[in-house]
Design a protein around this motif. Structure first.
Motif, PDB file in Angstrom:
ATOM      1  N   PRO A   7       0.823  -1.210   0.000  1.00  0.00           N
ATOM      2  CA  PRO A   7       0.000   0.000   0.000  1.00  0.00           C
ATOM      3  C   PRO A   7       0.857   1.260   0.000  1.00  0.00           C
ATOM      4  N   VAL A   8       0.248   2.339  -0.457  1.00  0.00           N
ATOM      5  CA  VAL A   8       0.900   3.648  -0.451  1.00  0.00           C
ATOM      6  C   VAL A   8       0.316   4.481   0.680  1.00  0.00           C
ATOM      7  N   HIS A   9       1.193   4.979   1.548  1.00  0.00           N
ATOM      8  CA  HIS A   9       0.811   5.899   2.606  1.00  0.00           C
ATOM      9  C   HIS A   9       1.353   7.280   2.242  1.00  0.00           C
ATOM     10  N   VAL A  10       0.606   8.315   2.567  1.00  0.00           N
ATOM     11  CA  VAL A  10       1.038   9.689   2.285  1.00  0.00           C
ATOM     12  C   VAL A  10       1.241  10.425   3.601  1.00  0.00           C
ATOM     13  N   LEU A  11       2.412  11.027   3.750  1.00  0.00           N
ATOM     14  CA  LEU A  11       2.715  11.882   4.902  1.00  0.00           C
ATOM     15  C   LEU A  11       2.703  13.324   4.430  1.00  0.00           C
ATOM     16  N   ILE A  12       1.828  14.137   5.007  1.00  0.00           N
ATOM     17  CA  ILE A  12       1.722  15.552   4.653  1.00  0.00           C
ATOM     18  C   ILE A  12       2.357  16.383   5.761  1.00  0.00           C
ATOM     19  N   LEU A  13       3.350  17.170   5.399  1.00  0.00           N
ATOM     20  CA  LEU A  13       4.061  18.008   6.370  1.00  0.00           C
ATOM     21  C   LEU A  13       3.288  19.300   6.561  1.00  0.00           C
ATOM     22  N   ALA A  14       2.714  19.471   7.739  1.00  0.00           N
ATOM     23  CA  ALA A  14       1.772  20.572   7.966  1.00  0.00           C
ATOM     24  C   ALA A  14       2.136  21.383   9.195  1.00  0.00           C
ATOM     25  N   GLY A  15       3.400  21.755   9.313  1.00  0.00           N
ATOM     26  CA  GLY A  15       3.810  22.677  10.367  1.00  0.00           C
ATOM     27  C   GLY A  15       4.090  24.044   9.751  1.00  0.00           C
ATOM     28  N   GLY A  16       5.000  24.778  10.313  1.00  0.00           N
ATOM     29  CA  GLY A  16       5.409  26.049   9.713  1.00  0.00           C
ATOM     30  C   GLY A  16       4.552  27.217  10.148  1.00  0.00           C
ATOM     31  N   ALA A  17       5.115  28.421   9.909  1.00  0.00           N
ATOM     32  CA  ALA A  17       4.470  29.646  10.367  1.00  0.00           C
ATOM     33  C   ALA A  17       3.806  30.430   9.250  1.00  0.00           C
ATOM     34  N   GLY A  18       4.300  30.308   8.015  1.00  0.00           N
ATOM     35  CA  GLY A  18       3.678  31.014   6.907  1.00  0.00           C
ATOM     36  C   GLY A  18       3.736  32.525   7.028  1.00  0.00           C
ATOM     37  N   THR A  19       4.885  33.066   7.400  1.00  0.00           N
ATOM     38  CA  THR A  19       4.978  34.504   7.650  1.00  0.00           C
ATOM     39  C   THR A  19       4.829  35.335   6.383  1.00  0.00           C
ATOM     40  N   ARG A  20       5.053  34.758   5.213  1.00  0.00           N
ATOM     41  CA  ARG A  20       4.942  35.538   3.976  1.00  0.00           C
ATOM     42  C   ARG A  20       3.495  35.847   3.617  1.00  0.00           C
ATOM     43  N   PHE A  21       2.539  35.220   4.312  1.00  0.00           N
ATOM     44  CA  PHE A  21       1.130  35.497   4.025  1.00  0.00           C
ATOM     45  C   PHE A  21       0.453  36.240   5.182  1.00  0.00           C
ATOM     46  N   TRP A  22       1.252  36.928   5.999  1.00  0.00           N
ATOM     47  CA  TRP A  22       0.666  37.815   6.998  1.00  0.00           C
ATOM     48  C   TRP A  22      -0.093  38.912   6.248  1.00  0.00           C
ATOM     49  N   PRO A  23      -1.232  39.394   6.767  1.00  0.00           N
ATOM     50  CA  PRO A  23      -1.862  39.079   8.053  1.00  0.00           C
ATOM     51  C   PRO A  23      -2.860  37.927   8.006  1.00  0.00           C
ATOM     52  N   ALA A  24      -3.012  37.277   6.844  1.00  0.00           N
ATOM     53  CA  ALA A  24      -3.929  36.136   6.786  1.00  0.00           C
ATOM     54  C   ALA A  24      -3.383  34.974   7.596  1.00  0.00           C
ATOM     55  N   SER A  25      -2.090  34.714   7.460  1.00  0.00           N
ATOM     56  CA  SER A  25      -1.470  33.607   8.191  1.00  0.00           C
ATOM     57  C   SER A  25      -0.909  34.108   9.518  1.00  0.00           C
ATOM     58  N   ARG A  26      -1.098  33.307  10.526  1.00  0.00           N
ATOM     59  CA  ARG A  26      -0.581  33.595  11.867  1.00  0.00           C
ATOM     60  C   ARG A  26       0.027  32.301  12.412  1.00  0.00           C
ATOM     61  N   ALA A  27       0.690  32.390  13.558  1.00  0.00           N
ATOM     62  CA  ALA A  27       1.288  31.197  14.151  1.00  0.00           C
ATOM     63  C   ALA A  27       0.243  30.116  14.388  1.00  0.00           C
ATOM     64  N   ALA A  28      -0.964  30.517  14.769  1.00  0.00           N
ATOM     65  CA  ALA A  28      -2.028  29.551  15.033  1.00  0.00           C
ATOM     66  C   ALA A  28      -2.876  29.257  13.799  1.00  0.00           C
ATOM     67  N   ARG A  29      -2.583  29.906  12.684  1.00  0.00           N
ATOM     68  CA  ARG A  29      -3.339  29.687  11.451  1.00  0.00           C
ATOM     69  C   ARG A  29      -2.384  29.868  10.268  1.00  0.00           C
TER      70      ARG A  29
END
Length: 381
Positions: A7-29
């Motif tokens: 079988p194929v399993h997929v691991l999605i890396l979903a951490g990070g801060a996304g500071t380049r999309f401020w103010p839409a992106s925040r540490a908690a979003r």
């Protein structure tokens, strides 16, 4: 996929801060939890586009069992809200960020305990893919390469001399098809513009998109060979897992913070013999800034991307995003956003912040986050 193929399993890396999309992106979003291109969050789109690969031989419900999400403790609730179909036990919650090698190694070891021969596909959570069928074809080729024993990556065929990406130099494969695996000759750090132009002109270089495909056991062995301290820590977690979920959770809290903080590229990929790359051309974007979001967004005849109700007078090539909460009951009593006689701007409004920046300086938005933190306004970041 027939029953003889793992079988194929997929691991999605979903951490990070996304500071380049401020103010839409925040540490908690962060960025992956935002619907930057309309519709669903990027994380949700990432999982849904690869579900057919995971589901073969078992249906959609089995497919969700093979989707794993690596994220931080502070993002568990919004991540589960974005992907309620993923079982809670498939969330690998890092007690502290340690870069990608510990995260991927932990996932490979965990998946190997359940499916020893499984193929693991590692994907970033916040990229855009325009041609999903073509993307799945390239993934199929990479999975086949991994089943043959080669740790494999996907390289994006460059469309211009980009200086913001790392590059992969691939060996020319005589007579090979466009999506055939090629031997990796070397990884190259982000180049200057002159060198990037040479790379593109040569035809041998691909953008490094951070996608990796391997048999779980092959990655575990590679980590043991090239990052022995990480392998020792993962072994400790494995031994605890044999005693039950509570012992495993305690070991993760104890061991993970002291694992070496290193990327999978530097720690493993740059040292593995026989590494393969499959070239890909499927409308990929890393959505690295508001400039990227404007490029992919729908636009009017003047090149403006803006929500309904925006007033645009003699305005061209602007990107307007309105993320303010709507009043209860659906009545829209928010103030109007109007642009007059301007071009090439990004304007983003939230309930507590307003950003105005030239599109060609969109990468500098991260400096706003730094300035806010320095002023003690961490709640806005």
């Amino acid at each position: 996929m027939n029953s003889t193929v793992p079988p194929v399993h997929v691991l999605i890396l979903a951490g990070g801060a996304g500071t380049r999309f401020w103010p839409a992106s925040r540490a908690a979003r962060p960025k992956q939890l935002l619907p930057l291109l309309g519709g669903e969050p990027l994380l949700t789109a990432t999982a849904r586009r690869v579900l057919p690969l995971c589901a073969r031989g078992g249906g959609a419900s089995a497919g969700w069992e093979r989707v794993w999400i690596a994220t931080g403790e502070h993002l568990v609730a919004p991540t589960r809200a974005a992907l309620p179909e993923v079982p809670a036990r498939r969330l690998l919650v890092e007690p502290t960020p340690r870069n990608t090698a510990p995260c991927i190694g932990w996932a490979a070891a965990t998946i190997a305990r359940e499916d020893p021969g499984a193929v693991v596909v590692v994907l970033p959570s916040d990229h855009h893919i325009a041609d999903v069928p073509r993307f799945l074809e390239v993934l199929e080729a990479a999975v086949a390469s991994a089943l043959g024993g080669a740790i494999t990556t996907i390289g994006i065929r460059p469309t211009h001399p980009e200086t913001g990406f790392g590059y992969i130099e691939a060996e020319e494969a005589a007579g090979a098809g466009p999506a055939s695996p090629r031997k990796v000759l070397r990884f190259v750090e982000k180049p200057n513009r002159e060198r990037a132009a040479e790379f593109v002109a040569s035809g041998r270089f691909l953008w490094n998109a951070g996608m990796f495909i391997f048999r779980a056991g092959d990655m575990t062995a590679a980590i043991r060979a090239h990052l022995p301290a990480l392998a020792d820590g993962l072994d400790e977690i494995d031994r605890a897992a044999a005693q039950g979920p509570e012992a495993e959770a305690e070991a993760v809290l104890r061991v993970f913070p002291r694992l070496p903080a290193v990327s999978i590229d530097h720690g493993v990929m740059e040292h593995v013999a026989g590494l393969a790359v499959v070239p890909g051309d499927f409308g990929w974007s890393d959505l690295g800034s508001w400039q990227s979001a404007w490029e992919l967004a729908g636009k009017d005849a003047q090149g403006n991307s803006a929500p309904e109700g925006t007033v645009l007078v003699d305005a061209r090539d602007n990107h307007v995003v309105d993320l303010r909460a709507r009043p209860e009951g659906g009545a829209d009593g928010r103030r109007v956003i109007a642009l007059v006689g301007v071009e090439g701007l990004v304007v983003v409004e939230t309930d507590d912040a307003l950003l105005v920046v030239p599109r060609d300086r969109a990468q500098d938005v991260k400096h706003v986050v730094d300035a806010l933190k320095a002023r003690g306004h961490g709640r806005l970041t």
